[in-house]
Design a protein around this motif. Structure first.
Motif, mmCIF file in Angstrom:
data_model
loop_
_atom_site.group_PDB
_atom_site.id
_atom_site.type_symbol
_atom_site.label_atom_id
_atom_site.label_comp_id
_atom_site.label_asym_id
_atom_site.label_seq_id
_atom_site.Cartn_x
_atom_site.Cartn_y
_atom_site.Cartn_z
ATOM 1 N N ALA A 1 1.190 -1.534 -0.076
ATOM 2 C CA ALA A 1 0.083 0.104 -0.114
ATOM 3 C C ALA A 1 0.877 1.025 -0.220
ATOM 4 O O ALA A 1 0.278 2.082 -1.374
ATOM 5 N N ALA A 2 2.298 1.529 0.747
ATOM 6 C CA ALA A 2 2.836 2.292 1.874
ATOM 7 C C ALA A 2 3.929 2.853 0.265
ATOM 8 O O ALA A 2 3.642 3.718 -0.933
ATOM 9 N N ARG A 3 4.135 1.584 -0.740
ATOM 10 C CA ARG A 3 4.841 1.226 -2.274
ATOM 11 C C ARG A 3 4.617 2.193 -3.551
ATOM 12 O O ARG A 3 4.818 2.448 -4.156
ATOM 13 N N ARG A 4 3.749 1.009 -3.738
ATOM 14 C CA ARG A 4 2.433 1.080 -4.947
ATOM 15 C C ARG A 4 1.407 1.737 -4.878
ATOM 16 O O ARG A 4 0.852 1.417 -5.785
ATOM 17 N N ASN A 5 0.990 2.120 -3.669
ATOM 18 C CA ASN A 5 -0.461 2.701 -3.977
ATOM 19 C C ASN A 5 -1.352 1.841 -4.072
ATOM 20 O O ASN A 5 -2.151 2.266 -4.120
ATOM 21 N N GLU A 6 -1.139 1.110 -3.439
ATOM 22 C CA GLU A 6 -2.200 0.052 -3.670
ATOM 23 C C GLU A 6 -3.159 -0.135 -1.818
ATOM 24 O O GLU A 6 -3.315 -0.833 -1.267
ATOM 25 N N THR A 7 -3.798 1.390 -1.639
ATOM 26 C CA THR A 7 -4.326 0.581 -0.895
ATOM 27 C C THR A 7 -5.908 1.003 -0.140
ATOM 28 O O THR A 7 -6.458 0.273 0.117
ATOM 29 N N GLU A 8 -6.847 0.499 -1.548
ATOM 30 C CA GLU A 8 -8.203 -0.104 -1.608
ATOM 31 C C GLU A 8 -7.855 -1.314 -1.633
ATOM 32 O O GLU A 8 -7.320 -2.114 -1.042
ATOM 33 N N GLY A 9 -8.732 -1.675 -0.243
ATOM 34 C CA GLY A 9 -9.015 -2.903 0.405
ATOM 35 C C GLY A 9 -8.079 -2.837 1.896
ATOM 36 O O GLY A 9 -7.793 -4.013 1.938
ATOM 37 N N LEU A 10 -7.001 -2.507 2.119
ATOM 38 C CA LEU A 10 -6.141 -2.562 2.835
ATOM 39 C C LEU A 10 -6.879 -2.844 4.348
ATOM 40 O O LEU A 10 -6.542 -3.985 4.638
ATOM 41 N N ARG A 11 -7.743 -2.047 4.779
ATOM 42 C CA ARG A 11 -8.348 -2.689 5.986
ATOM 43 C C ARG A 11 -8.954 -3.445 5.959
ATOM 44 O O ARG A 11 -8.727 -3.989 6.956
ATOM 45 N N ASP A 12 -9.333 -4.373 4.673
ATOM 46 C CA ASP A 12 -10.654 -5.719 4.850
ATOM 47 C C ASP A 12 -9.294 -6.770 5.122
ATOM 48 O O ASP A 12 -9.808 -7.382 4.863
ATOM 49 N N ASP A 13 -8.571 -6.264 3.761
ATOM 50 C CA ASP A 13 -7.392 -7.258 3.813
ATOM 51 C C ASP A 13 -6.744 -7.153 5.467
ATOM 52 O O ASP A 13 -6.517 -8.295 5.698
ATOM 53 N N ILE A 14 -6.148 -6.479 6.225
ATOM 54 C CA ILE A 14 -5.298 -6.616 7.171
ATOM 55 C C ILE A 14 -6.102 -7.115 8.220
ATOM 56 O O ILE A 14 -5.722 -8.263 9.293
ATOM 57 N N LEU A 15 -7.147 -6.611 8.310
ATOM 58 C CA LEU A 15 -7.969 -7.801 8.994
ATOM 59 C C LEU A 15 -8.795 -8.810 8.786
ATOM 60 O O LEU A 15 -8.810 -9.452 9.975
#
Length: 373
Positions: free
Chosen positions: A266-280
């Motif tokens: 997410a930080a390096r490639r700007n792939e933030t979409e869905g990050l919260r759900d993925d982490i959970l």
């Protein structure tokens, strides 16, 4: 540690005793810091900031078993001048505010409003006050909090002020925070134990602000300090964790490899979409036992603050050597494995080559339901 909670909504299970270990406070100070988000601009300054905060704990606090387990100030802390005592109490107030939220209110991803705002260029109108921290409850809804600290006892005037204060954040992501409390760390006497008072007022201030929070960016900002720590200290692998040992401070911190992998992406490639759900989802799959060094957000924190005569001189220990007790903690979880740290291959923390966790490890990451508070 004794806590005094008042005016919280009915049904909120607020205990009156809170178990606090040294590593709990160290992690809380790491999480709640206002370290700059822009590493390219501030470099190692952000790392020095949290090291400074964590270093106050072994210098100024003592954990005692006589007559009961409690946290008191050291002789050095009692000799500080009033302004220095005030800064120490404020720092402890922030740490205990986080622990109270996480342990007693089931809050996850608790962080400083200023750090989130600076990361995503949020601004507040001149004269607008707002709470210090915010986080999300594990079963939905937001919590905001304001941290205070006093080097002496909690006065009637301060308690009344806390009871009468208004909520300074009206909404988060368009939702009214379920809880908006103020907490204060205080000491009844110079040799007395540390205590915490928390109060949740009901009314919103006339100029309460709306905080536009993106859940994915919130989670990214929460884990960013770990990326910063690994950028300035050689990482190691320990089981399914990536860890870094800051030996000058007797502190080891870490994060589950799959969580780190997703946050790095997410930080390096700007792939933030869905990050919260993925982490959970990752945290649900890799649910740790409630060991004192492992936390439900997938982080690891260990503090080896023994008596001063047994400590090594700062900086003399090899940076790649983890504390022996940490090896033993992992070994005791699974007698069939020897959890020795191995160096992470060069480039792993660029995410492409960092291998994901190896599935479920017996005794450490048992299968379970969704994380509870």
């Amino acid at each position: 540690m004794r806590t005094d909670a008042a005016l919280f909504p009915a049904g909120v299970p607020v205990d009156q005793e809170l178990s606090v270990m040294p590593e709990d406070l160290a992690r809380a100070l790491f999480i709640t810091g206002r370290a700059p988000y822009d590493q390219a601009k501030h470099g190692r300054s952000s790392t020095y900031e949290w090291c400074h905060r964590v270093a106050v704990l072994p210098a100024y606090l003592s954990w005692s078993d006589d007559p009961v387990r409690r946290i008191t100030r050291t002789d050095l802390a009692r000799e500080l001048d009033p302004s220095e005592k005030g800064m120490l109490s404020y720092t402890l107030g922030q740490a205990m505010c986080q622990l109270f939220a996480e342990r007693q209110l089931s809050v996850q991803f608790f962080m400083h409003v200023a750090r989130y705002a600076s990361a995503y260029d949020l601004t507040f109108a001149p004269g607008q006050s707002r709470a210090d921290f915010f986080g999300e409850r594990t079963y939905g809804g937001y919590v905001v909090a304001e941290a205070k600290g006093r080097s002496g006892s909690l006065t009637k005037k301060l308690r009344k002020t806390m009871e009468e204060q208004k909520r300074t954040i009206k909404t988060i992501k368009g939702e009214t925070p379920e809880i908006a409390y103020a907490s204060a760390v205080h000491f009844s006497s110079p040799h007395g134990p540390m205590r915490l008072t928390a109060i949740d007022p009901e009314e919103a201030a006339p100029r309460a602000v709306d905080l536009p929070v993106d859940p994915d960016l919130h989670v990214l900002a929460y884990y960013t300090p770990f990326l910063d720590a690994f950028a300035h200290q050689e990482p190691l692998r320990l089981g399914d964790y990536v860890v870094a040992s800051f030996t000058a401070f007797d502190v080891t911190l870490g994060i589950l490899a799959p969580v780190l992998q997703r946050v790095e992406r997410a930080a390096r490639r700007n792939e933030t979409e869905g990050l919260r759900d993925d982490i959970l989802r990752l945290l649900t799959r890799h649910r740790p036992r409630l060991e004192h060094t492992l936390y439900r957000d997938g982080t690891l924190f260990a503090a080896d603050w023994r008596s001063s005569e047994n400590r090594h001189r700062p900086g003399r220990q090899d940076s790649g050597t983890l504390p022996g007790f940490l090896h033993e903690a992992f070994r005791s979880m699974n007698q069939e494995e020897d959890w020795r740290a191995e160096h992470v291959e060069e480039g792993d923390l660029d995410v492409r080559n960092l291998p994901p966790a190896r599935g479920y490890v017996p005794g450490i990451f048992p299968r379970g339901e969704l994380l509870e508070g």
